[in-house]
Scaffold this active site. Structure first.
Site, mmCIF file in Angstrom:
data_model
loop_
_atom_site.group_PDB
_atom_site.id
_atom_site.type_symbol
_atom_site.label_atom_id
_atom_site.label_comp_id
_atom_site.label_asym_id
_atom_site.label_seq_id
_atom_site.Cartn_x
_atom_site.Cartn_y
_atom_site.Cartn_z
ATOM 1 N N TYR A 345 0.824 -1.205 0.000
ATOM 2 C CA TYR A 345 0.000 0.000 0.000
ATOM 3 C C TYR A 345 0.864 1.264 0.000
ATOM 4 O O TYR A 345 1.876 1.330 0.685
ATOM 5 C CB TYR A 345 -0.907 0.002 1.244
ATOM 6 N N GLU A 380 -5.126 6.055 5.953
ATOM 7 C CA GLU A 380 -5.073 4.883 5.071
ATOM 8 C C GLU A 380 -4.200 3.765 5.623
ATOM 9 O O GLU A 380 -4.346 2.611 5.242
ATOM 10 C CB GLU A 380 -4.529 5.288 3.694
ATOM 11 N N LYS A 441 -0.921 -0.535 -13.943
ATOM 12 C CA LYS A 441 -1.505 -0.369 -12.623
ATOM 13 C C LYS A 441 -3.008 -0.633 -12.631
ATOM 14 O O LYS A 441 -3.712 -0.243 -13.560
ATOM 15 C CB LYS A 441 -1.279 1.057 -12.119
HETATM 16 P P1 ATP Z 1 -0.390 -1.510 -8.722
HETATM 17 O O1 ATP Z 1 -0.458 -0.143 -8.089
HETATM 18 O O2 ATP Z 1 0.619 -1.601 -9.783
HETATM 19 O O3 ATP Z 1 -1.732 -2.019 -9.078
HETATM 20 P P2 ATP Z 1 -0.613 -3.023 -6.326
HETATM 21 O O4 ATP Z 1 -1.848 -3.694 -6.812
HETATM 22 O O5 ATP Z 1 0.322 -3.860 -5.539
HETATM 23 O O6 ATP Z 1 0.203 -2.416 -7.517
HETATM 24 P P3 ATP Z 1 -2.485 -1.027 -5.289
HETATM 25 O O7 ATP Z 1 -3.364 -1.339 -6.433
HETATM 26 O O8 ATP Z 1 -2.194 0.389 -5.011
HETATM 27 O O9 ATP Z 1 -1.035 -1.752 -5.436
HETATM 28 O O10 ATP Z 1 -3.113 -1.689 -3.990
HETATM 29 C C1 ATP Z 1 -2.567 -1.384 -2.708
HETATM 30 C C2 ATP Z 1 -2.170 -2.641 -1.943
HETATM 31 O O11 ATP Z 1 -3.328 -3.306 -1.456
HETATM 32 C C3 ATP Z 1 -1.438 -3.679 -2.758
HETATM 33 O O12 ATP Z 1 -0.070 -3.400 -2.839
HETATM 34 C C4 ATP Z 1 -1.730 -4.955 -2.023
HETATM 35 O O13 ATP Z 1 -0.861 -5.115 -0.918
HETATM 36 C C5 ATP Z 1 -3.127 -4.715 -1.524
HETATM 37 N N1 ATP Z 1 -4.143 -5.248 -2.450
HETATM 38 C C6 ATP Z 1 -4.780 -4.562 -3.431
HETATM 39 N N2 ATP Z 1 -5.697 -5.326 -4.039
HETATM 40 C C7 ATP Z 1 -5.640 -6.533 -3.444
HETATM 41 C C8 ATP Z 1 -6.322 -7.783 -3.622
HETATM 42 N N3 ATP Z 1 -7.282 -7.909 -4.519
HETATM 43 N N4 ATP Z 1 -5.979 -8.812 -2.829
HETATM 44 C C9 ATP Z 1 -5.004 -8.684 -1.902
HETATM 45 N N5 ATP Z 1 -4.346 -7.544 -1.695
HETATM 46 C C10 ATP Z 1 -4.644 -6.489 -2.440
HETATM 47 MG MG MG Z 2 -3.241 -2.769 -7.877
#
Ligand code: ATP
Ligand code: MG
Length: 512
Positions: A345, A380, A441
Site C-alpha cells: 500500500y 489509510e 496499474k
Molecule cells: P499496482 O499499483 O501496480 O496495481 P498493487 O496492486 O500492488 O500495484 P495497489 O493497487 O495500489 O497496489 O493496492 C494497494 C495494496 O493493497 C497492494 O499493494 C496490495 O498489498 C493490496 N491489495 C490490493 N488489491 C488486493 C487484492 N485484490 N488482494 C489482496 N491484496 C490487495
Molecule cells: Mg493494484
C-alpha cells in the site's frame, strides 16, 4: 522490533490520582490488555492511568528512567542505528526502552531520529509530549480537560469524554466528533496536563526538492532502500509473515523482497464476483514459491462490511473508504489472530502511480507534491484496519527512508519510456516475471470491484446516477456517527438501515 508490538492505547494523564485504570471498551481492536498506571515520582509530574493493547501479553508498553516515562504503540525500524547513537546495543531492549534511551540523550529531538510506525507519549516533569511517526501511520487523538488530557490511538475511545479540547498547535479537529483533536503526522505536541500551555514541533515533512541521479543509481538506491524496509518489517528469521498480494508491481515487489533468503511467505488475495486479480497474483506466487491463498467474497457481502472499514479508519471520506474496504474485508478473513501482514500500500503516492495518464512531467510532479501534502488525516495506514481482526499490518513503501527517496526522485525517473512507476519496475526486474514488471496499474478498488459494488447496490435500490456520490458520502457520515461517535459495534450497524436513513433524509425513495 518486538514480534508483537503494542497496537494501541488509551491513557488519561492527570493532575489528580486516578482511582483505577478503567477498562477497555469492547468495541476497539482485539488484543491483550495491559493496564498502565504510573504514579509520579516527584510533585508536578502527571499521573497516568489507562491501558495498552498488545498482540501478546508479554509486550512492553511503558519504559521509565530518570524521571522520563515513555509509552509506545507500534515499532521502530532502524533499531541497530538508534542503538549505535544512544550507546547501547538495541538487542534486548523493547522499542519503548530504545525510544527512552534516545530521549535521554537527545531530549524531544530524539523523535526526529526515529524511523518507525508508532504513536508515543513521553512525560518528563510536568509536561507530556504526544507524538506521531513521520507519516502519522498510527493515528493519535487527544481530548484536553481541566484536570488533564486523554490520549488514545482510536478516536472512538474519546468520543464520550467531557471537555472540549483547546486548539493545541500541531492538532486538528477529528471528523464528526466535538472536543477531540488528532495529532498531525510527523508532529510532537508538548502539553502541560490541566493547562492550555502547548507547543508543536515538526519531526518530518515530505521533501519538496527533487534529486537528479542517474537512472542506474536511482534504480539501485530504490532496490536497496526498499529491501531494507521490507527486511526490517519481517520480525525474526523464522517468524511467519503474510503479504496481501494483488499481482500489481507494488505488492509483488514486497513479496519478492520478503521471500529473499528463503523465508517462507504466505500470500493472500481477495476477489469478488465483480472482479479479481487472481491470475496476476498467481503468476507472482508461483514464481516466488509462496504459500498462496485466494479468498472470494461476494461484492454485496463486501459492501455490507463498510461499517467495519469506517469503525477502523475513523474517517468519513467515501472514496478513501472504497480503497480501504477490500483490505479490511480480507484481514477479517485471515484466520490466525496475531498475523504479521505486509502490504504494498502507498507506493503510488510518492511515485504518482494513480496518475497513470499524466504525461507532462511538471503535472506529474505537481500531483505528487499535492498528494504528499494532503495524505494526513486519511488514515489509510491505520493499524486498526488489521487490528480489528487481531493482526498487525506494516507498509514498507511508507518507511521513512523509502518515502524520502521515492518522493524526492525527479519525475523523469517515475514516468519514463512510456511507463508509470518506472524506477520501481526497473528495480524489481530481476526478481519478478516480466509480465508482472510490465503490468499496468490497477487500483485496489478497481481490481476487487469495490467502487462498482457499492454503486451497484445503490442503483439496485433506485439511487440515480447523479445521486450516487452524495448518498455514499451521507452513508459514510452515518456509519461514522454510529461506530465512532456512538461506539456501536460495527457488526450491529446494518447497511440497509443506514441506507434507509440516508434515503429518507435526502427525500429519495428506496425501491427494494
Ligand atoms: P499496482 O499499483 O501496480 O496495481 P498493487 O496492486 O500492488 O500495484 P495497489 O493497487 O495500489 O497496489 O493496492 C494497494 C495494496 O493493497 C497492494 O499493494 C496490495 O498489498 C493490496 N491489495 C490490493 N488489491 C488486493 C487484492 N485484490 N488482494 C489482496 N491484496 C490487495
Ligand atoms: Mg493494484
Amino acid at each position: 522490533m518486538g514480534s508483537s508490538p503494542i497496537i494501541g492505547f488509551s491513557i488519561h494523564l492527570g493532575t489528580v490520582a486516578p482511582t483505577d485504570t478503567g477498562s477497555i471498551p469492547p468495541w476497539v481492536s482485539t488484543g491483550h490488555a495491559i493496564p498502565v498506571l504510573v504514579e509520579p515520582k516527584t510533585s508536578g509530574e502527571p499521573y497516568w492511568s489507562g491501558w495498552a493493547l498488545a498482540g501478546d501479553s508479554r509486550a512492553t508498553a511503558v519504559a521509565s528512567h530518570d524521571g522520563v516515562t515513555v509509552l509506545l504503540a507500534g515499532e521502530l525500524y532502524h533499531r541497530a542505528e538508534l542503538g549505535s547513537v544512544v550507546g547501547e546495543t538495541a538487542d534486548g531492549l523493547s522499542d519503548a526502552e530504545l525510544l527512552l534511551a534516545c530521549w535521554l540523550r537527545y531530549g524531544p529531538s530524539g523523535l526526529r531520529l526515529c524511523n518507525g510506525r508508532f504513536a508515543a507519549v513521553v512525560a518528563e516533569n510536568d509536561s507530556v509530549v504526544v507524538a506521531t511517526d513521520h507519516a502519522g501511520t498510527i493515528p493519535l487523538y487527544l481530548r484536553t480537560r481541566p484536570d488533564g488530557v486523554d490520549v488514545a490511538t482510536e478516536a472512538k475511545v474519546l468520543a464520550e469524554g467531557a471537555g472540549d479540547s483547546f486548539p493545541a498547535p500541531g492538532t486538528e479537529p477529528a471528523p464528526g466528533l466535538t472536543g477531540v483533536r488528532r495529532v498531525q503526522a510527523g508532529t510532537a505536541v508538548t502539553l502541560v496536563p490541566g493547562s492550555t500551555v502547548a507547543e508543536a514541533a515538526r519531526t518530518w515533512r515530505p521533501p519538496h526538492h527533487r534529486l537528479i541521479v542517474s537512472p542506474d543509481e536511482a534504480v539501485n538506491r530504490v532496490a536497496d532502500v526498499l529491501d531494507k524496509a521490507v527486511r526490517t518489517r519481517l520480525g525474526g528469521p523464522h517468524d511467519p509473515v503474510t503479504a496481501v498480494l494483488s499481482g500489481g508491481i507494488d505488492s509483488s515487489s514486497v513479496v519478492a523482497l520478503a521471500s529473499g533468503g528463503g523465508r517462507p511467505v504466505r500470500t493472500i488475495s481477495l476477489g469478488t464476483d465483480i472482479g479479481d486479480e487472481f491470475a496476476a497474483a498467481r503468476v507472482v506466487a508461483e514464481h516466488l514459491g509462496t504459500r498462496h491463498h485466494e479468498f472470494r467474497c461476494s461484492s454485496e457481502e463486501l459492501v455490507r462490511q463498510l461499517p467495519w472499514a469506517v469503525a477502523a479508519a475513523e474517517i468519513v471520506d467515501a472514496e478513501v473508504l472504497e480503497y480501504l474496504l477490500p483490505l479490511v474485508v480480507l484481514y477479517r478473513m485471515v484466520p490466525n489472530e496475531g498475523t504479521r501482514i505486509v502490504t504494498g500500500y502507498g507506493a503510488d503516492i510518492p511515485l504518482g502511480g494513480m496518475h497513470r495518464t499524466t504525461e507532462r512531467l511538471h503535472s506529474l510532479d505537481e500531483v505528487i507534491a499535492f498528494d504528499m501534502g494532503t495524505f494526513d488525516g486519511l488514515n489509510e495506514l491505520s493499524p486498526v484496519l488489521g487490528s480489528m481482526a487481531g493482526h498487525w499490518t506494516t507498509h514498507p513503501f511508507w518507511d521513512r527512508d523509502v518515502l524520502d527517496l521515492l518522493t524526492a526522485l525527479e519525475p523523469g525517473l517515475k514516468r519514463r519510456d512510456g511507463r508509470d512507476k518506472w524506477v520501481l519496475r526497473e528495480a524489481m526486474r530481476e526478481l519478478l516475471p516480466t509480465a508482472t514488471v510490465t503490468r499496468p496499474k490497477l487500483g485496489i478498488h478497481e481490481g476487487s470491484g469495490t467502487s462498482s459494488a457499492w454503486s451497484q447496490l445503490l442503483r439496485r435500490v433506485g439511487v440515480a446516477e447523479s445521486d450516487l456520490a452524495s448518498v455514499k458520502t451521507a452513508m459514510a457520515a452515518v456509519f461514522h456517527r454510529r461506530t465512532v461517535r456512538e461506539q456501536e459495534p460495527p457488526g450491529e450497524v446494518s447497511f440497509d438501515d443506514v441506507l434507509d436513513e440516508v434515503m429518507s433524509e435526502q427525500n429519495l425513495a428506496v425501491t427494494r
